[in-house]
Enzyme design. Sequence first.
Site, PDB file in Angstrom:
ATOM      1  N   ASP A   8       0.871  -1.177   0.000  1.00  0.00           N
ATOM      2  CA  ASP A   8       0.000   0.000   0.000  1.00  0.00           C
ATOM      3  C   ASP A   8       0.910   1.231   0.000  1.00  0.00           C
ATOM      4  OD1 ASP A   8       0.898   0.301   2.611  1.00  0.00           O
ATOM      5  OD2 ASP A   8      -1.093   0.325   3.514  1.00  0.00           O
ATOM      6  N   CYS A  66       3.456  -2.974   3.996  1.00  0.00           N
ATOM      7  CA  CYS A  66       2.572  -1.861   4.342  1.00  0.00           C
ATOM      8  C   CYS A  66       3.270  -1.118   5.483  1.00  0.00           C
ATOM      9  CB  CYS A  66       1.153  -2.323   4.673  1.00  0.00           C
ATOM     10  SG  CYS A  66       0.949  -3.341   6.145  1.00  0.00           S
ATOM     11  N   THR A  68       3.090  -1.430   8.742  1.00  0.00           N
ATOM     12  CA  THR A  68       3.568  -2.367   9.764  1.00  0.00           C
ATOM     13  C   THR A  68       3.835  -3.769   9.230  1.00  0.00           C
ATOM     14  OG1 THR A  68       1.306  -3.007  10.249  1.00  0.00           O
ATOM     15  CG2 THR A  68       2.244  -1.207  11.583  1.00  0.00           C
ATOM     16  N   GLY A  69       3.300  -4.075   8.067  1.00  0.00           N
ATOM     17  CA  GLY A  69       3.331  -5.445   7.546  1.00  0.00           C
ATOM     18  C   GLY A  69       2.161  -6.272   8.048  1.00  0.00           C
ATOM     19  N   ILE A  70       1.463  -5.752   9.043  1.00  0.00           N
ATOM     20  CA  ILE A  70       0.421  -6.574   9.688  1.00  0.00           C
ATOM     21  C   ILE A  70      -0.845  -6.656   8.830  1.00  0.00           C
ATOM     22  CG2 ILE A  70      -1.078  -6.785  11.700  1.00  0.00           C
ATOM     23  CD1 ILE A  70       1.189  -5.421  13.334  1.00  0.00           C
ATOM     24  N   HIS A  99      10.935 -23.711   8.971  1.00  0.00           N
ATOM     25  CA  HIS A  99       9.984 -24.496   9.764  1.00  0.00           C
ATOM     26  C   HIS A  99       8.530 -24.321   9.316  1.00  0.00           C
ATOM     27  CE1 HIS A  99      12.706 -25.109  13.564  1.00  0.00           C
ATOM     28  NE2 HIS A  99      13.303 -25.461  12.432  1.00  0.00           N
ATOM     29  N   HIS A 134       8.313 -30.777  10.313  1.00  0.00           N
ATOM     30  CA  HIS A 134       7.709 -29.465  10.048  1.00  0.00           C
ATOM     31  C   HIS A 134       6.633 -29.565   8.975  1.00  0.00           C
ATOM     32  CE1 HIS A 134      10.770 -27.956  12.633  1.00  0.00           C
ATOM     33  NE2 HIS A 134      11.727 -28.431  11.841  1.00  0.00           N
TER      34      HIS A 134
HETATM   35  C1  RB5 Z   1      -1.868   2.760   6.389  1.00  0.00           C
HETATM   36  O1  RB5 Z   1      -1.875   3.987   7.015  1.00  0.00           O
HETATM   37  C2  RB5 Z   1      -1.504   1.671   7.383  1.00  0.00           C
HETATM   38  O2  RB5 Z   1      -2.577   1.440   8.224  1.00  0.00           O
HETATM   39  C3  RB5 Z   1      -1.097   0.410   6.665  1.00  0.00           C
HETATM   40  O3  RB5 Z   1       0.001   0.677   5.848  1.00  0.00           O
HETATM   41  C4  RB5 Z   1      -0.670  -0.761   7.511  1.00  0.00           C
HETATM   42  O4  RB5 Z   1       0.264  -0.400   8.465  1.00  0.00           O
HETATM   43  C5  RB5 Z   1      -1.765  -1.565   8.086  1.00  0.00           C
HETATM   44  O5  RB5 Z   1      -1.565  -2.613   8.707  1.00  0.00           O
END
Ligand code: RB5
Length: 150
Positions: A8, A66, A68-70, A99, A134
């Site tokens: 993103d 993104c 955080t990658g989360i 693994h 694994h």
């Molecule tokens: C976008 O502002 C941010 O929320 C997105 O890049 C990401 O961190 C979501 O997990």
Amino acid sequence: MKIGLGCDHGGYNLKLDIINFLQSKDIEYIDYGTNNANESVDYPVFGEKVANAVVNTEVDYGIVCCGTGIGISLAANKVPGIRCAVVSDVFSAKMSKAHNNANMLALGERVLGKGLALEIVETWINTEFEGDRHLRRVNMIDDIENKHNK
Ligand code: RB5
């Protein structure tokens, strides 16, 4: 090896660094967007695009970024067959392949410096799944997915 890339706006600059890195190593990639850091876009769109490319075997692996990658990993992991690991250190990068046989890697541009991020990418790309016990555990993850998708 061909890698699918996606991000993103929050992960766009890190994706550019990864593209430069892959080019320097002559590793093929397909970029599924987004294409700038200025326009706010929705990370699930790009997580799903790369995940689809992995399960359709257009690419061998996916790397998504993104803030955080989360968020982008959560979206990718909704596609059956995807094991997308959010990683912020080199040891976990190695283990997520060795693994867990992760077929996607998620990174946070707002979490990682460029040097660490690229070391994670290089480690992840160069690590092989160890199989054996694994494999049984990874198959158990698939069993959960199949049970809940009925
Ligand atoms: C976008 O502002 C941010 O929320 C997105 O890049 C990401 O961190 C979501 O997990």
